[in-house]
Design a protein around this motif. Sequence first.
Motif, PDB file in Angstrom:
ATOM      1  N   GLN A 119      -8.359  -0.661  -5.700  1.00  0.00           N
ATOM      2  CA  GLN A 119      -7.686  -1.797  -5.906  1.00  0.00           C
ATOM      3  C   GLN A 119      -7.982  -2.522  -7.492  1.00  0.00           C
ATOM      4  OE1 GLN A 119      -5.780  -2.919  -2.270  1.00  0.00           O
ATOM      5  NE2 GLN A 119      -4.496  -1.489  -2.354  1.00  0.00           N
ATOM      6  N   ARG A 122      -7.738  -1.657 -10.168  1.00  0.00           N
ATOM      7  CA  ARG A 122      -6.621  -0.897 -10.594  1.00  0.00           C
ATOM      8  C   ARG A 122      -5.394  -2.230 -11.350  1.00  0.00           C
ATOM      9  NH1 ARG A 122      -4.723   3.567  -8.984  1.00  0.00           N
ATOM     10  NH2 ARG A 122      -2.381   3.291  -8.790  1.00  0.00           N
ATOM     11  N   ILE A 125      -2.572  -1.780 -13.697  1.00  0.00           N
ATOM     12  CA  ILE A 125      -1.927  -0.646 -13.261  1.00  0.00           C
ATOM     13  C   ILE A 125      -0.491  -1.990 -12.223  1.00  0.00           C
ATOM     14  CG2 ILE A 125      -0.981   1.301 -12.048  1.00  0.00           C
ATOM     15  CD1 ILE A 125      -3.648   2.383 -11.755  1.00  0.00           C
ATOM     16  N   ASP A 241       0.298   1.545  -4.917  1.00  0.00           N
ATOM     17  CA  ASP A 241      -1.031   3.191  -5.286  1.00  0.00           C
ATOM     18  C   ASP A 241      -0.143   4.093  -4.433  1.00  0.00           C
ATOM     19  OD1 ASP A 241      -2.265   1.784  -5.703  1.00  0.00           O
ATOM     20  OD2 ASP A 241      -3.424   0.706  -4.179  1.00  0.00           O
TER      21      ASP A 241
END
Length: 557
Positions: A119, A122, A125, A241
Amino acid sequence: MVSDKELANIIFPEVTMTVEDLEKKYPSRNLMPGAEVTRFAPSPTGFLHTGSLFTAMICRKVATQSGGVFFLRLEDTDTKREIENSKNIIVDQLQAFNVIPDEGFFGDKQIGNYGPYVQSERADIYKVIVKHLISIGRAYPCFCTQEELNEIRAKQEEAKIIPGYYGQFAKYRFINNDERVELIKSGKPFVIRFKSLGNHIKKIRVHDLIHGDFDIASNDQDIVIFKSDGLPTYHFAHVVDDHFMRTTTVIRGEEWIASLPIHLDLFSALGWEPPKYAHLPLILKQDEDGKRRKLSKRLDAEAAVSFFLEEGYPTDALIMYLMTIANSNFEEWIFAHHFRDMDQFEFSFDKVSLEGALFDMGKLNFFSREVLATLNKTQITYLTYEYAKKYNFELKNLIDQDRDYFEEIMNIERERENPRKDYAKYSEIYANIAFFYDNLYANIVKDVHALPFNFEKFSIDTIKTVLSNLEKSLTLPDEESAWFEIVKKVGQDCGFAANNKQLKESPDSYIGVVADVAEMLRISLTGRKNAPNLYSVMKILGLERSKQRIDRIIALL
């Protein structure tokens, strides 16, 4: 007045990617109908919990049996709780129990097309989705200080109402975008909160693969979704996610049921179809006072899977035992399959109990003995050695001395229809076989009065007489029955009944029974009352060493 879209651009000017771009980058998976995509998403905050292994095992099973994908995602956004190297420990321990993901992070590398699977990698994102939520008016910057939050909580506690940042207590929800921009320009720290449209007084109906349909209060909390350090919170990150990794089924502990309305609220706000949810029962421990509680990292050694590895439990045995907790029909199935071919078992959510299960070490030991009994001598020697290399150097040294000799010891009454079941774990082997090694045997018998001879029933002279006659008479014929006839004759010559029936018919005529003679021989050869088949022990020791041991005990007596 500043629009929501303009506010989003002011907060995230560097973010140019859109939600549509992400949808193209992470398309729906090309899988067969009915294939499930599951995930195990631990945090790097310490050892792998037994309850987490339970969850991961089921995630893998559901994905595998449906022809789907099981992936491993590291949820490491809570940097304050992270423990160094724990992510590698988690991977290693999952692999030790054969819970191996198809995709995800594997220590320092990642495999799969839907990553990154960590994570903290990310962030770009999450920023796209946070910016999107702000632009559609479903998220906003919150400038509350800790002191302000404490004050809100104090008022709620005094009024005895549900705590949290919602409704009238959501202070910065109600300021306009112009004010928000001014606060941002002034340098005031902020987080991003989700703007919920729910009301906890109203119920929503949810479906769970284990619990079925039930009603639960809807979410109205304006939770933090993006922290001031640039990382998302758990609730938000896992929704993002699971959508872009195309998770179809979220399997987790039932302690997360209370968070389900938050997660469904986020999915709804983003216009995404939520995955199916299955909330597993907790694994419990019963205290001395009879109270049940969740298996605790702090209180229970068995809460960590490292305990089972260090103790030397066969990993298949723990997985089998956990599957008995998972599905009520598994125990009967595995008995019928002689503790083999567990991968052929069909897991079903319908067979999951709604009650938390007590962790039963006795039952685990039973499964462990059964699993070890299925191994041939080469297999159990290999697995014992692999264990000993990591956790028991004394045992490793025994195997290194003479591997073939160790194999023969392990093979006693093994390769037959009903094998012996002496061991529940590899850590028990050293103490159980130490007497086969002369230097260790010498330590075992050095204090003859500590040996378990029945000195109350038989005098030292009687024991010496029996052992002397055995030493003179014993041979090692090819048939065990012929060998036992020698032991039986020695016993009868020394005044022992051939069997219990004979002894009962005329108790004053005999000193004891031939079984007592065999026990004296067993103690002399092994230092123990309980040992493997005595004929097999003598075969491995050989006649000369066996007689030397008898002579040694006679001398000590």
